[in-house]
Scaffold this motif. Structure first.
Motif, PDB file in Angstrom:
ATOM      1  N   ASN A  92      10.064  -7.725  -3.942  1.00 40.60           N
ATOM      2  CA  ASN A  92       9.710  -6.874  -4.441  1.00 40.60           C
ATOM      3  C   ASN A  92      10.345  -5.270  -3.336  1.00 40.60           C
ATOM      4  O   ASN A  92      10.053  -4.066  -4.550  1.00 40.60           O
ATOM      5  N   GLY A  93       9.959  -4.882  -2.417  1.00 37.83           N
ATOM      6  CA  GLY A  93       9.194  -4.556  -1.779  1.00 37.83           C
ATOM      7  C   GLY A  93       7.774  -3.322  -1.640  1.00 37.83           C
ATOM      8  O   GLY A  93       7.073  -2.949  -1.453  1.00 37.83           O
ATOM      9  N   THR A  94       6.863  -3.616  -2.719  1.00 42.75           N
ATOM     10  CA  THR A  94       5.468  -4.362  -3.457  1.00 42.75           C
ATOM     11  C   THR A  94       4.870  -3.914  -1.853  1.00 42.75           C
ATOM     12  O   THR A  94       4.935  -5.089  -0.949  1.00 42.75           O
ATOM     13  N   GLN A  95       4.134  -3.238  -1.712  1.00 44.56           N
ATOM     14  CA  GLN A  95       3.204  -3.624  -0.192  1.00 44.56           C
ATOM     15  C   GLN A  95       1.336  -3.388  -1.075  1.00 44.56           C
ATOM     16  O   GLN A  95       1.415  -2.268  -1.276  1.00 44.56           O
ATOM     17  N   LEU A  96       0.463  -4.342  -0.829  1.00 48.02           N
ATOM     18  CA  LEU A  96      -1.064  -4.019  -1.103  1.00 48.02           C
ATOM     19  C   LEU A  96      -1.731  -4.052  -0.042  1.00 48.02           C
ATOM     20  O   LEU A  96      -1.921  -4.864   0.961  1.00 48.02           O
TER      21      LEU A  96
END
Length: 322
Positions: A92-96
């Motif tokens: 979903n494009g989230t970067q952790l």
């Protein structure tokens, strides 16, 4: 310290709980790619039989369990890991960003290269969504063909038989449960199944799955003629076997094995063989990055080799160690 755990199955949940015991103040993020609360896939056959409801598959019964432990749940599926930058990117494009990472992404079903695998009525039995689709079709008297008679396949088969379906099982090996049973034991399982009314085809492959008939009605016939398909259901499936037999079915279940879900680790710098290679501490070649469960290739004291042992008890213990 921020701990990121990829995978919300038994390994991911137990690892998160164990970290919280040892590190009360640390941040824990649990990433899961399904819309359900964390659950056990091994409970799905009991759901199919009707012994439990969907909530009975949940790993923890309290709906506030993870919030109570301050475990942050994040929806998404990992698409890449940058071991050097200590980041994970989700679909979903989230970067952790992470200080420590546990890869507990489990397995995914093997999809055999058979024509017709994408037809309606052909399903794996891996997720709760799969289970819902199977239960809708596997009504008493329905004709069901299952591809695969391994260990997991036989558990699924038993659940289907309990639903009162007309069941056929196709296994490529020369006996049932070929990886775990010798000829005598495999033959005993086959004899038991056939006495229960299950048709068993061993040493046989499914070569193709086709619609048994065209959709009925004027709209369906016109749509089929111009190649658009139809919203009207076809009447069943026709399964062609390598021995020349043809089996009619209302539902086809693919239980042809699983593989570690590790494709997203390509170019990550994390060493993978069949699974994510780990040492005796479940740590990978990258310090601070670990793996546990079905996706991990860990040292086995019995064989003296690294193996993938895709069973839930091992996933639980590996998660605790990691």
């Amino acid at each position: 310290m921020h701990h990121v755990i990829l995978g919300a199955g038994p390994a991911g949940v137990i690892a998160a709980e164990t970290i919280r015991k040892h590190a009360p103040a640390d941040t824990i993020t649990l990433v899961g790619d399904e819309g359900e609360p964390p659950y056990s896939r091994m409970a799905i056959p009991y759901l199919l039989i009707g012994n439990i409801k969907e909530t009975g598959t949940y790993l923890r019964k309290s709906l506030t369990h993870y919030a109570d432990l301050r475990i942050d749940q994040v929806p998404g599926q990992a698409t890449s890991v940058d071991a050097a930058a200590r980041t994970v990117t989700l679909d979903n494009g989230t970067q952790l960003s992470f200080d420590k990472l546990l890869i507990a992404t489990g397995s995914h079903p093997v999809r055999p290269p058979i024509p017709g695998m994408n037809l309606p009525g052909v399903h794996p039995c891996w997720t709760l969504e799969d289970a819902r689709a199977i239960m809708a079709l596997a009504q008493p008297g329905a004709r069901v063909l299952q591809m695969g008679a391994g260990f997991i396949g036989c558990i699924i088969m038993e659940a289907l038989a309990a639903r009162g379906v007309e069941l056929s099982v196709v296994e490529m090996g020369d006996r049932m449960v070929p990886r775990m049973m010798g000829p005598t034991a495999g033959g005993m399982i086959r004899d038991w199944c056939e006495k229960k009314g299950v048709k068993v085809f061993t040493g046989t492959k499914v070569e193709a799955i086709e619609l048994a008939s065209e959709p009925e009605g004027v709209v369906g016939k016109i749509a089929s003629a111009i190649g658009l398909g139809s919203t009207e259901p076809a009447k069943g499936l026709r399964v062609k076997l390598s021995g020349g037999q043809t089996v009619e079915a209302d539902l086809v279940i693919s239980a042809t094995g699983v593989r570690p879900a590790i494709g997203f680790l390509k170019d990550s710098g994390i060493t993978c063989l069949l699974g994510v290679l780990t040492d005796e501490h479940l740590q990978t070649n990258v310090p601070g990055i670990y793996a546990a469960g079905d996706c991990a290739e860990a040292f086995d004291k019995v064989s003296g080799k690294t193996i993938v042992s895709a069973i839930q008890p091992n996933a639980a213990e590996q998660a605790r160690v990691a």
